[in-house]
Design a protein around this motif. Structure first.
Motif, mmCIF file in Angstrom:
data_model
loop_
_atom_site.group_PDB
_atom_site.id
_atom_site.type_symbol
_atom_site.label_atom_id
_atom_site.label_comp_id
_atom_site.label_asym_id
_atom_site.label_seq_id
_atom_site.Cartn_x
_atom_site.Cartn_y
_atom_site.Cartn_z
ATOM 1 N N GLU A 40 7.946 0.514 6.321
ATOM 2 C CA GLU A 40 8.345 -0.167 4.946
ATOM 3 C C GLU A 40 7.448 -0.157 3.694
ATOM 4 O OE1 GLU A 40 9.759 -3.933 6.427
ATOM 5 O OE2 GLU A 40 10.819 -3.181 7.720
ATOM 6 N N ALA A 41 6.247 -0.483 4.106
ATOM 7 C CA ALA A 41 5.266 -0.724 3.073
ATOM 8 C C ALA A 41 5.166 0.437 1.924
ATOM 9 C CB ALA A 41 4.050 -1.088 3.594
ATOM 10 N N MET A 42 4.984 1.839 2.615
ATOM 11 C CA MET A 42 5.034 2.842 2.109
ATOM 12 C C MET A 42 6.133 3.046 1.014
ATOM 13 S SD MET A 42 3.584 5.279 5.086
ATOM 14 C CE MET A 42 3.394 6.960 4.455
ATOM 15 N N ARG A 43 7.404 2.979 1.649
ATOM 16 C CA ARG A 43 8.650 3.096 0.960
ATOM 17 C C ARG A 43 8.769 2.004 -0.214
ATOM 18 N NH1 ARG A 43 11.988 6.520 3.283
ATOM 19 N NH2 ARG A 43 13.862 6.057 2.237
ATOM 20 N N ALA A 94 -9.222 -7.436 -4.635
ATOM 21 C CA ALA A 94 -10.510 -7.239 -4.871
ATOM 22 C C ALA A 94 -10.782 -6.460 -6.227
ATOM 23 C CB ALA A 94 -11.162 -6.265 -3.942
ATOM 24 N N MET A 95 -9.652 -5.949 -6.705
ATOM 25 C CA MET A 95 -9.462 -5.048 -7.885
ATOM 26 C C MET A 95 -8.858 -5.923 -9.006
ATOM 27 S SD MET A 95 -9.511 -1.321 -6.624
ATOM 28 C CE MET A 95 -10.053 -0.756 -5.143
ATOM 29 N N ASP A 96 -7.612 -5.462 -9.449
ATOM 30 C CA ASP A 96 -7.254 -6.104 -10.526
ATOM 31 C C ASP A 96 -6.382 -7.396 -10.282
ATOM 32 O OD1 ASP A 96 -8.187 -4.423 -12.366
ATOM 33 O OD2 ASP A 96 -6.278 -3.686 -12.918
ATOM 34 N N ASN A 97 -6.329 -7.544 -8.852
ATOM 35 C CA ASN A 97 -5.522 -8.987 -8.467
ATOM 36 C C ASN A 97 -4.221 -9.119 -9.303
ATOM 37 O OD1 ASN A 97 -5.076 -11.192 -6.651
ATOM 38 N ND2 ASN A 97 -6.450 -12.456 -8.389
ATOM 39 N N ASP A 98 -3.304 -8.220 -8.969
ATOM 40 C CA ASP A 98 -1.928 -8.499 -9.961
ATOM 41 C C ASP A 98 -0.838 -8.587 -8.809
ATOM 42 O OD1 ASP A 98 -0.828 -8.319 -12.422
ATOM 43 O OD2 ASP A 98 -2.113 -6.576 -12.845
ATOM 44 N N ASP A 99 0.113 -9.390 -9.394
ATOM 45 C CA ASP A 99 1.291 -9.669 -8.407
ATOM 46 C C ASP A 99 2.692 -9.154 -9.009
ATOM 47 O OD1 ASP A 99 1.668 -11.381 -10.536
ATOM 48 O OD2 ASP A 99 1.090 -13.075 -9.406
ATOM 49 N N ARG A 104 8.557 -5.832 -9.512
ATOM 50 C CA ARG A 104 9.009 -6.619 -8.201
ATOM 51 C C ARG A 104 7.323 -6.967 -7.644
ATOM 52 N NH1 ARG A 104 11.001 -1.446 -4.679
ATOM 53 N NH2 ARG A 104 11.519 -2.972 -3.221
ATOM 54 N N PRO A 105 7.340 -8.011 -6.876
ATOM 55 C CA PRO A 105 5.987 -8.468 -6.213
ATOM 56 C C PRO A 105 5.224 -7.091 -5.743
ATOM 57 C CG PRO A 105 7.579 -9.704 -5.048
ATOM 58 C CD PRO A 105 8.468 -8.614 -5.941
ATOM 59 N N THR A 106 3.894 -7.150 -5.805
ATOM 60 C CA THR A 106 3.051 -6.171 -5.536
ATOM 61 C C THR A 106 3.220 -5.722 -4.054
ATOM 62 O OG1 THR A 106 1.170 -7.603 -6.047
ATOM 63 C CG2 THR A 106 1.362 -5.884 -7.610
ATOM 64 N N ASN A 107 2.444 -4.836 -3.488
ATOM 65 C CA ASN A 107 2.606 -4.216 -2.263
ATOM 66 C C ASN A 107 1.691 -5.335 -1.269
ATOM 67 O OD1 ASN A 107 1.879 -2.775 0.442
ATOM 68 N ND2 ASN A 107 3.117 -1.474 -0.691
ATOM 69 N N HIS A 108 0.606 -5.623 -1.881
ATOM 70 C CA HIS A 108 -0.124 -6.579 -0.792
ATOM 71 C C HIS A 108 0.655 -7.968 -0.844
ATOM 72 C CE1 HIS A 108 -2.087 -7.520 -4.734
ATOM 73 N NE2 HIS A 108 -2.232 -8.684 -4.376
ATOM 74 N N VAL A 110 3.513 -8.710 -0.677
ATOM 75 C CA VAL A 110 4.736 -8.545 0.359
ATOM 76 C C VAL A 110 4.149 -8.470 1.837
ATOM 77 C CG1 VAL A 110 6.731 -7.297 1.080
ATOM 78 C CG2 VAL A 110 6.383 -7.880 -1.322
ATOM 79 N N TYR A 111 3.193 -7.393 1.887
ATOM 80 C CA TYR A 111 3.045 -6.985 3.152
ATOM 81 C C TYR A 111 1.465 -7.575 3.512
ATOM 82 C CZ TYR A 111 7.025 -4.213 2.744
ATOM 83 O OH TYR A 111 8.085 -3.801 2.395
ATOM 84 N N GLY A 112 0.803 -7.930 2.690
ATOM 85 C CA GLY A 112 -0.800 -8.427 2.992
ATOM 86 C C GLY A 112 -1.661 -7.558 2.685
ATOM 87 N N ASP A 113 -2.846 -7.960 2.656
ATOM 88 C CA ASP A 113 -3.817 -6.966 2.172
ATOM 89 C C ASP A 113 -4.044 -5.556 2.939
ATOM 90 O OD1 ASP A 113 -4.111 -8.963 0.166
ATOM 91 O OD2 ASP A 113 -6.263 -9.218 0.250
ATOM 92 N N ALA A 114 -4.143 -6.034 4.199
ATOM 93 C CA ALA A 114 -4.623 -5.090 5.129
ATOM 94 C C ALA A 114 -3.646 -3.848 5.029
ATOM 95 C CB ALA A 114 -4.808 -5.466 6.648
#
Ligand code: FPP
Ligand code: MG
Length: 300
Positions: A40-43, A94-99, A104-108, A110-114
């Protein structure tokens, strides 16, 4: 202004068709990855739309060689995977901290940083799988050249190096040379590789490869100058990402160093030089010439 190489070339139709083709190939490139949340996170990020400029440049460069661009589709997908993973990682706290990304909301978010980090890792490695193992009917020596080029531009001599310098320079006084280093590595390198790898797949001769390297170097830098301009002039709604972010993060940009008008002029000059480099290929170069114009005329 130079005369258009081919006035009969319908770029709008070309772009729409190429985008559709890329979307279908991207969808097909992701299989039933396990576990589900990784799939899901990849797609989520890979299929979130976007201009698909890099894969389209790759296909267009392959077409210019006279080769059937079906042979370049896996490489085109691979390049979009590398691009997407770089954006997932770029948006991390840890980088640009964008949402916001691609509307749409950035990957982290929705799915968390890890998982965002791992989805990026999986896209990066899948990219090399696409070239090495999923490019039927392409001679191995051409694939090897693509793998070599992509490993260089993704790593320290390309995206990673540019990103490190970008982060390091936040909040600092930066001169034009350093800014150009950041832009040509962080953004220009993969755009350049998109063109060059398409030509590798087509078995292009050195003369064409050299011309395409000049073309691609110009559009690569111009692309990021336009990105800097749009960050100031466009809205988040249109961009699909947070507008005005460069100012907030205290990043040096072309508009900051040169002003908006001079930045536009610089981008126009670069695009002009790019187009000139491939003019000898006449009508066969029409898609790449139109793509160069698109880079500067785009609104997102
Ligand atoms: C966006 O720039 C970021 C990039 C173009 C590249 C970032 C590169 C990395 C995170 C390294 C990736 C690692 C590998 C191995 C490829 P920006 O922040 O100026 O643009 P934005 O406004 O779209 O975020
Ligand atoms: Mg960013």
């Amino acid at each position: 202004m130079a005369e258009p190489v081919s006035s009969s070339f319908d770029f709008t139709a070309y772009l729409a068709k190429a985008r559709k083709r890329v979307e279908v190939a991207l969808d097909a490139a992701l299989g039933p990855e396990k576990p589900n949340q990784l799939r899901e996170a990849m797609r989520y990020s890979l299929l979130a739309g976007g201009k698909r400029l890099r894969p389209i440049l790759c296909l267009a460069a392959c077409e210019l060689t006279g080769e059937n661009s079906d042979h370049a589709i896996s490489t085109a997908v691979a390049i979009e995977m590398i691009h997407t993973m770089s954006l997932i990682h770029d948006d991390l706290p840890a980088m640009d901290n964008d949402d916001l990304r691609r509307g749409r909301p950035t990957n982290h978010k929705v799915y968390g940083d890890a998982l965002a980090i791992l989805a990026g890792d999986a896209l990066l490695t899948r990219a090399f799988e696409m070239v090495a193992l999923r490019s039927p009917n392409v001679p191995v020596d051409r694939l090897l050249k693509v793998v070599g080029e992509l490993s260089l531009v993704a790593g320290a001599p390309g995206l990673v190096g540019g990103q490190v310098e970008d982060l390091h320079c936040e909040g600092k006084e930066v001169d034009l040379d350093t800014l150009e280093f950041i832009h040509t590595h962080k953004t220009g390198a993969l755009l350049k590789a998109s063109v060059v790898c398409g030509a590798f797949i087509g078995g292009a001769k050195e003369e064409l490869i050299s011309a395409l390297r000049i073309y691609a170097k110009g559009i690569g830098l111009a692309f990021q100058i336009v990105d800097d301009i749009l960050d100031v002039t466009a809205s988040s709604e249109v961009l699909g990402k947070t507008a005005g972010k460069d100012l907030i993060a205290d990043k040096t940009t072309y508009p900051k160093l040169l002003g908006l008008d001079e930045s536009r002029k610089r981008a126009r000059e670069l695009i002009g030089n790019s187009k000139k480099a491939i003019e000898p290929w006449k009508n066969k170069a029409a898609p790449l010439i139109a793509l160069a114009d698109y880079i500067i005329d785009r609104d997102r």
